[in-house]
Structures are given as C-alpha cells and as structure tokens.
Design an enzyme around this catalytic site. Structure first.
Site, PDB file in Angstrom:
ATOM      1  N   CYS A 113       0.804  -1.240   0.000  1.00  0.00           N
ATOM      2  CA  CYS A 113       0.000   0.000   0.000  1.00  0.00           C
ATOM      3  C   CYS A 113       0.830   1.281   0.000  1.00  0.00           C
ATOM      4  CB  CYS A 113      -0.997  -0.011   1.151  1.00  0.00           C
ATOM      5  SG  CYS A 113      -2.103  -1.424   1.077  1.00  0.00           S
ATOM      6  N   HIS A 255      -4.176   6.778   3.869  1.00  0.00           N
ATOM      7  CA  HIS A 255      -4.434   5.550   3.101  1.00  0.00           C
ATOM      8  C   HIS A 255      -5.902   5.184   3.277  1.00  0.00           C
ATOM      9  CE1 HIS A 255      -4.115   1.718   1.284  1.00  0.00           C
ATOM     10  NE2 HIS A 255      -4.067   1.012   2.403  1.00  0.00           N
ATOM     11  N   ASN A 285     -10.281  -0.276  -0.894  1.00  0.00           N
ATOM     12  CA  ASN A 285      -8.834  -0.174  -0.681  1.00  0.00           C
ATOM     13  C   ASN A 285      -8.120  -0.575  -1.979  1.00  0.00           C
ATOM     14  OD1 ASN A 285      -6.167  -0.476   0.035  1.00  0.00           O
ATOM     15  ND2 ASN A 285      -6.552  -1.733   1.848  1.00  0.00           N
TER      16      ASN A 285
HETATM   17  O1  UT7 Z   1      -4.246  -1.818   3.092  1.00  0.00           O
HETATM   18  C1  UT7 Z   1      -3.605  -2.750   3.889  1.00  0.00           C
HETATM   19  C2  UT7 Z   1      -3.915  -2.505   5.275  1.00  0.00           C
HETATM   20  N1  UT7 Z   1      -5.143  -3.144   5.636  1.00  0.00           N
HETATM   21  C3  UT7 Z   1      -5.902  -2.621   6.547  1.00  0.00           C
HETATM   22  O2  UT7 Z   1      -5.613  -1.548   7.032  1.00  0.00           O
HETATM   23  C4  UT7 Z   1      -7.085  -3.421   7.050  1.00  0.00           C
HETATM   24  C5  UT7 Z   1      -7.207  -3.276   8.526  1.00  0.00           C
HETATM   25  N2  UT7 Z   1      -8.318  -4.034   9.096  1.00  0.00           N
HETATM   26  C6  UT7 Z   1      -9.597  -3.720   8.915  1.00  0.00           C
HETATM   27  O3  UT7 Z   1      -9.927  -2.808   8.181  1.00  0.00           O
HETATM   28  C7  UT7 Z   1     -10.634  -4.475   9.698  1.00  0.00           C
HETATM   29  O4  UT7 Z   1      -9.997  -5.283  10.683  1.00  0.00           O
HETATM   30  C8  UT7 Z   1     -11.559  -5.378   8.820  1.00  0.00           C
HETATM   31  C9  UT7 Z   1     -12.493  -4.502   7.984  1.00  0.00           C
HETATM   32  C10 UT7 Z   1     -10.706  -6.243   7.911  1.00  0.00           C
HETATM   33  C11 UT7 Z   1     -12.425  -6.271   9.699  1.00  0.00           C
HETATM   34  O5  UT7 Z   1     -13.193  -5.465  10.575  1.00  0.00           O
HETATM   35  P1  UT7 Z   1     -13.252  -5.839  12.129  1.00  0.00           P
HETATM   36  O6  UT7 Z   1     -14.169  -4.881  12.767  1.00  0.00           O
HETATM   37  O7  UT7 Z   1     -11.828  -5.862  12.608  1.00  0.00           O
HETATM   38  O8  UT7 Z   1     -13.919  -7.249  12.110  1.00  0.00           O
HETATM   39  P2  UT7 Z   1     -13.354  -8.629  12.690  1.00  0.00           P
HETATM   40  O9  UT7 Z   1     -12.269  -9.147  11.828  1.00  0.00           O
HETATM   41  O10 UT7 Z   1     -13.085  -8.445  14.150  1.00  0.00           O
HETATM   42  O11 UT7 Z   1     -14.608  -9.553  12.553  1.00  0.00           O
HETATM   43  C12 UT7 Z   1     -15.803  -9.299  13.308  1.00  0.00           C
HETATM   44  C13 UT7 Z   1     -16.842 -10.269  12.832  1.00  0.00           C
HETATM   45  C14 UT7 Z   1     -16.356 -11.725  12.780  1.00  0.00           C
HETATM   46  O12 UT7 Z   1     -17.444 -12.556  13.187  1.00  0.00           O
HETATM   47  P3  UT7 Z   1     -17.497 -13.158  14.673  1.00  0.00           P
HETATM   48  O13 UT7 Z   1     -16.234 -13.979  14.802  1.00  0.00           O
HETATM   49  O14 UT7 Z   1     -17.510 -11.969  15.585  1.00  0.00           O
HETATM   50  O15 UT7 Z   1     -18.751 -13.947  14.660  1.00  0.00           O
HETATM   51  C15 UT7 Z   1     -16.104 -11.956  11.321  1.00  0.00           C
HETATM   52  O16 UT7 Z   1     -16.247 -13.289  10.933  1.00  0.00           O
HETATM   53  O17 UT7 Z   1     -17.257  -9.935  11.507  1.00  0.00           O
HETATM   54  C16 UT7 Z   1     -17.183 -11.111  10.693  1.00  0.00           C
HETATM   55  N3  UT7 Z   1     -16.910 -10.722   9.324  1.00  0.00           N
HETATM   56  C17 UT7 Z   1     -17.889 -10.404   8.448  1.00  0.00           C
HETATM   57  N4  UT7 Z   1     -19.211 -10.389   8.560  1.00  0.00           N
HETATM   58  C18 UT7 Z   1     -19.930 -10.023   7.477  1.00  0.00           C
HETATM   59  C19 UT7 Z   1     -15.710 -10.556   8.722  1.00  0.00           C
HETATM   60  N5  UT7 Z   1     -15.892 -10.166   7.454  1.00  0.00           N
HETATM   61  C20 UT7 Z   1     -17.222 -10.074   7.252  1.00  0.00           C
HETATM   62  C21 UT7 Z   1     -18.033  -9.688   6.165  1.00  0.00           C
HETATM   63  N6  UT7 Z   1     -19.361  -9.685   6.316  1.00  0.00           N
HETATM   64  N7  UT7 Z   1     -17.497  -9.320   4.974  1.00  0.00           N
END
Ligand code: UT7
Length: 328
Positions: A113, A255, A285
């Site tokens: 990135c 970013h 992204n």
């Molecule tokens: O450019 C490179 C750098 N990358 C980044 O900066 C990305 C940084 N990370 C993020 O933006 C976030 O961590 C994400 C958007 C990737 C994820 O958001 P989060 O609030 O951290 O969610 P999480 O990974 O803690 O997941 C929460 C829940 C999980 O379910 P349970 O285990 O709580 O039941 C996931 O399985 O959300 C679930 N989940 C989804 N649900 C619906 C994960 N992806 C999805 C989805 N739709 N697409």
C-alpha cells in the site's frame, strides 16, 4: 540540494463498478456490515484481460499532460506496485514502452500500500542531487484477481486503480515542494498480510491453485492496530521534523483502507474531518493507488489548490508504512 515539486497529477480507475450488493449474492455478508465496518459502498475492478500497465499508462499520460512534459523528457519512472502485469519484467518497463519514454530508467518498488510513498522517496533521492530532473511516480494495484471470493474477511475490502504524479525541480515559492518524507518497514510482521503462492517459495502449480495460495491473506484485526500506531507515528515524526502543527495542514490524505482507521488517525493527529480527503466509499482499498488517485481527484475538482500544505500517509503488507508532507 535541489527542491522537488509536483508538476502534474493523473489517475485511472476501471469503469466496472462492483457494489456491496454483489457480495451479498456470493458470500454471507451484507451492505450494512461492509459499510459500517469499512466505509466502503462500492469499488472498481478491471475487466478480464486488463492489467496494471493499462491503468498506469493512462494515469501517467494525464499527469504528463498536466505537467506539460512529453514522455521522452522523463529521466526516471518508478511504479509502486506489487501486482505488475507479469512476474517479470517490471510494470515500470511496460509503462516506459507504452509512453515512449525512451531515455527514462524504469523500475518497480514493491512496498504494497505505501508503494506510492516509497516511490516518491526514491524519486526524490535521485532528483535532489540533480542526477535526474523529471520523474514519473505511479502508485497502482490490481487486487481484484488476487482475492479469494469465498473469504468474506478480505474479498469485500479491495479494488483496482492507479494514480500518477510527474515531478520536476521546483522553480520557486509558487511551485510547491516536497518538504519531508518518512518510510519504514518491519519484516518481522510479514505474515499479517501476504500472498503465499506464485513467488519463488511456492511457485505456480496445480497444487498451489487448489489450495488458493495465490490469494491475499490478512489478519484484519491485528493489522488494524498496527495501522493506527504506525500511521500516527509516521505523520507526527515528519510534522515535528518540519515544526508544523496540525492546524497548518490544509488537506490530509490518509491511506484509504477503512474509514474507521482514517477517522481514528485524523483524530489522534488533531486534523478535523473536513480536511480529510475520502474516496474509500467509492473505490475501496486500492492499495498503492489510494493516495495518488485521491490526490488527483482533489486537484482536478479544485479542492486542492496550488500552495496548499498536504499530509499523506500509508500502511500495508511488509509491514511497510510512511508519510509525506508537501506543498502543492
Ligand atoms: O491496506 C492494507 C492494510 N489493511 C488494513 O488496514 C485493514 C485493517 N483491518 C480492517 O480494516 C478491519 O480489521 C476489517 C475490515 C478487515 C475487519 O473489521 P473488524 O471490525 O476488525 O472485524 P473482525 O475481523 O473483528 O470480525 C468481526 C466479525 C467476525 O465474526 P465473529 O467472529 O464476531 O462472529 C467476522 O467473521 O465480523 C465477521 N466478518 C464479516 N461479517 C460479514 C468478517 N468479514 C465479514 C463480512 N461480512 N465481509
């Protein structure tokens, strides 16, 4: 040391719009989850057969036109990308060929990135001592064909795009200047975002494809924490170095990975939301493309004007991160 100014900007986003509703039809997700957790409403993706240099060449041609330079005047082409058309040669050489930039030296910087910020830093070093006087720096990525469309934690996040700037030596006060740069890496955390297959450790094979090793893997939660820490740290470092306070910044282009990260970082830096340029809702992204695309659009729409003080920062796989402070 010579001062470096941004003389022209350009960008290219694919025409194909993929809204959140598309993912509702292929995986267990919702527009509501994607919007509230990331700020993304839609993203752009290439058509089959298109590649990185197609977008990079169009973005570069626009930037050259704005700068009033012809391609054969370029001394240097640096492309920040980890998704070149082929494993070899570089996307830089492809863009050189397509622009007809005969005398330029061309190569890629693979820094995920922050590839655009790394590219700017490399070009600045080559130009400061007068070795080169005109450079093209592109940040771009085709992420759509590196996504596992069964993995809901990654496939909803990314899009494709490319942005470019043309750099020249600054003519004086009204010509802008790159003021400060910071680029950093922490390879100990390489595993947090990576594409395991297709390189020299796990080369292309039927087995590699069957296991889906050609796709992006990311530990989103962990990445989130490191992103906030490093983005804030890098920006603070260059602002302190220049003796600049947050109220002096005219525009902040973070970013564009996740609106929640962008909001937290802006708040910690003391930059109000009306000064933050946001494109994540419409492009997702796009990795190395997020900053130069957002910058070009803000310049062309008249939001960013000559003389404005701009802070940009980025973070990604490596881990890599960095920030740049410049007067446009
Ligand atoms: O450019 C490179 C750098 N990358 C980044 O900066 C990305 C940084 N990370 C993020 O933006 C976030 O961590 C994400 C958007 C990737 C994820 O958001 P989060 O609030 O951290 O969610 P999480 O990974 O803690 O997941 C929460 C829940 C999980 O379910 P349970 O285990 O709580 O039941 C996931 O399985 O959300 C679930 N989940 C989804 N649900 C619906 C994960 N992806 C999805 C989805 N739709 N697409």
């Amino acid at each position: 040391m010579k001062k470096i100014a941004i003389k022209g900007t350009g960008s290219c986003s694919p025409e194909r719009v993929v809204p959140n509703s598309y993912f509702e039809t292929i995986i267990d997700t919702s527009d509501e989850w994607i919007t509230t957790r990331t700020g993304i409403k839609e993203r752009r993706m290439i058509e089959k057969g298109q590649a990185m240099s197609d977008l990079a060449t169009l973005a570069s041609a626009s930037a050259l036109q704005m700068a009033g330079f012809s391609a054969d005047e370029l001394d240097l082409i640096v492309i920040g990308t980890s998704t070149a058309d082929m494993l070899s040669p570089s996307c830089g050489c492809m863009v050189q060929h397509r622009l007809g930039a005969k005398k330029a030296v061309a190569f890629d910087v693979n820094a995920a990135c922050p590839g655009f910020i790394y590219g700017l830093a490399v070009a600045q070093k080559f130009m400061q001592d007068g070795s080169y006087s005109k450079a093209l720096v592109v940040g771009g990525e085709i992420v759509s064909n590196r996504l596992d469309y069964k993995d809901r934690s990654t496939c909803v996040l990314f899009g494709d795009g490319a942005g470019a700037v043309v750099l020249g030596h600054s003519n004086g006060n009204d010509d802008g200047e790159i003021l400060a740069m910071d680029i950093e890496s922490d390879g100990d955390l390489w595993h947090l975002i990576h594409v395991p297959g297709g390189g020299s450790r796990i080369p292309a094979s039927h087995e590699m494809i069957e296991k889906g090793l050609q796709y992006v893997r990311m530990q989103g939660n962990e990445v989130f924490k490191h992103a906030v820490r490093t983005l804030v740290g890098s920006a603070r470092k260059i602002m302190a170095e220049q003796g600049i306070t947050s109220d002096e910044i005219d525009w902040f282009i973070p970013h564009q990975a996740n609106i929640r990260i962008m909001d937290v970082v802006a708040e910690k830096l003391g930059i109000p939301t009306e000064k933050v340029i946001v494109t994540v809702h419409k492009y997702g992204n796009t990795s190395a493309a997020t900053i130069p695309v957002a910058f070009d659009e803000a310049v062309r729409s008249g939001r960013i004007r000559k003389g404005d003080l701009i802070l940009v920062n980025s973070f990604g796989a490596g881990l890599t991160w960095g920030a740049t402070l410049f007067r446009y």
